[in-house]
Design a protein around this motif. Structure first.
Motif, PDB file in Angstrom:
ATOM      1  N   VAL A   1     -20.655 -16.848  99.202  1.00  0.00           N
ATOM      2  CA  VAL A   1     -19.729 -16.130  98.419  1.00  0.00           C
ATOM      3  C   VAL A   1     -19.515 -15.526  98.844  1.00  0.00           C
ATOM      4  O   VAL A   1     -19.436 -14.512 100.011  1.00  0.00           O
ATOM      5  N   ARG A   2     -17.840 -15.244  98.182  1.00  0.00           N
ATOM      6  CA  ARG A   2     -16.685 -14.284  99.197  1.00  0.00           C
ATOM      7  C   ARG A   2     -17.201 -13.027  98.719  1.00  0.00           C
ATOM      8  O   ARG A   2     -17.754 -12.528  97.442  1.00  0.00           O
ATOM      9  N   THR A   3     -17.116 -12.520  99.490  1.00  0.00           N
ATOM     10  CA  THR A   3     -17.730 -10.958  98.969  1.00  0.00           C
ATOM     11  C   THR A   3     -16.693  -9.625  98.800  1.00  0.00           C
ATOM     12  O   THR A   3     -17.192  -8.845  98.256  1.00  0.00           O
ATOM     13  N   ASP A   4     -14.928 -10.376  99.148  1.00  0.00           N
ATOM     14  CA  ASP A   4     -14.352  -9.243  97.661  1.00  0.00           C
ATOM     15  C   ASP A   4     -13.883  -9.203  96.561  1.00  0.00           C
ATOM     16  O   ASP A   4     -14.104  -8.236  96.157  1.00  0.00           O
ATOM     17  N   ALA A   5     -14.854 -10.858  96.230  1.00  0.00           N
ATOM     18  CA  ALA A   5     -14.789 -10.893  94.808  1.00  0.00           C
ATOM     19  C   ALA A   5     -16.044 -10.290  94.416  1.00  0.00           C
ATOM     20  O   ALA A   5     -15.694  -9.437  92.927  1.00  0.00           O
TER      21      ALA A   5
END
Length: 342
Positions: free
Chosen positions: A298-302
């Protein structure tokens, strides 16, 4: 006192609660939809038989997690035997020469989460399904299927598989921009489904492996494992096989008759193992895992943006690896991060 709400009592949540108990004085409340703990690292018992019917073992692939398991080594055992491979034709061959150690407990993998939760003052409420999350000021409230409200909480740990987490994100009463970004990231995580048959026999099998795995992913079966290779699980003179179908077969047959699915998988097992007796088990069990194995991370920034608001996702899908040790490690690290932020 700081209050923390936990959705789901999986292995990652158990590890996070263990960290928080030692690092903070927070009041921790865990809401679990099922009657058990440890998520897909699940165990059942039948008479004198114990079997892990979801995750198969704790892999010796992360020293911190292995050390943690040994802190609670009451009943910790090493799985005996190597893992062989088979192809789409069912032809069996040897696996890797250097195979990792594999652990479970005499009472099953569920014991890991029971140990971790038991070492904390967290309150675990089972058979409590969270259906909605509400943001009220800078705190969170959880609403269960009966309409009961839990909280308010200063932070949330959200442990369900990504698709179920996405449902909670989508219905959350929360800042639209942050919510929508998290929803997009979580919704992008793909999963493999697994339909599992458990096959019990009143005789001992004579074959050299603990398990066989289909490496080309072209066979209806993805995995066959012998629970008698786990000390304390199966009485002498008996055998128990855990047969997991591959993703495509599982999706195609997920809603079919369980009896028909079990019979079909038993036939496949008999063919691979080359033992016609296995078509006729003495007893059976089954379980469908619609969200079994995350295929992507999963995108870590989100995730980081959500954590700024006190919403922490955790689990093997956050770690990006469909392994029990990865879920536990992710829980430890997420718990530490939350403790530091508090």
């Amino acid at each position: 006192m700081t209050a923390i709400g936990v959705v789901g009592a999986g292995a990652a949540a158990a590890a996070a609660c263990y960290v928080l108990d030692s690092a903070t004085d927070a009041d921790v409340t865990v809401l679990e939809k099922s009657g058990g703990v440890c998520g897909r690292a699940a165990t059942r018992r039948r008479d004198d038989v114990t079997y892990d019917y979801g995750a198969n073992y704790l892999k010796d692939d992360d020293q911190r997690v292995v050390d943690l398991a040994h802190e609670f080594d009451d009943g910790l055992v090493e799985v005996q035997g190597d893992i062989g491979v088979f192809d789409q034709t069912g032809a069996v061959s040897e696996g890797r020469e250097n195979q990792e150690r594999k652990f479970t407990y005499r009472s099953g993998l569920t014991r890991l989460a029971k140990h971790l939760f038991g070492a904390t003052e967290a309150t675990v409420h089972r058979r409590t399904r969270v259906e909605r999350v509400v943001r009220e000021g800078d705190r969170w409230t959880l609403v269960d299927a009966d309409g009961e409200r839990w909280g308010p909480f200063d932070a949330l740990l959200v442990n369900p598989p990504a698709p179920q987490t996405a449902t909670l994100v989508e219905t959350a009463d929360w800042d639209a921009a942050a919510r929508d970004d998290l929803l997009a990231a979580v919704s992008d995580v793909d999963y493999r489904s697994i339909w599992t048959a458990v096959l019990g026999y009143d005789f001992e099998l004579d074959w050299p492996h603990y398990a066989l795995v289909n490496t080309d992913k072209e066979h209806a079966l993805g995995w066959i494992a012998r629970e008698e290779c786990k000390p304390g699980h199966v009485p002498d003179g008996e055998s128990v096989l855990v047969a997991q179908a591959n993703h495509e077969w599982s999706v195609d047959h997920y809603d079919d008759s369980p009896e028909a699915n079990v019979a079909a998988l038993a036939d496949h097992v008999a063919s691979v193992v080359d033992d016609e007796r296995l078509t006729d088990p003495t007893w059976t069990d089954h379980q469908g895992w619609r969200y079994a194995l995350p295929e992507t991370g999963v995108r870590t920034d989100a995730l980081a943006a959500a954590e700024d608001a006190g919403w922490y996702c955790l689990g093997d899908w956050v770690a990006g690896e469909a392994r029990l040790h990865a879920a536990v490690r992710n829980g430890l690290e997420t718990g530490e991060r939350l403790a530091e932020n508090l």
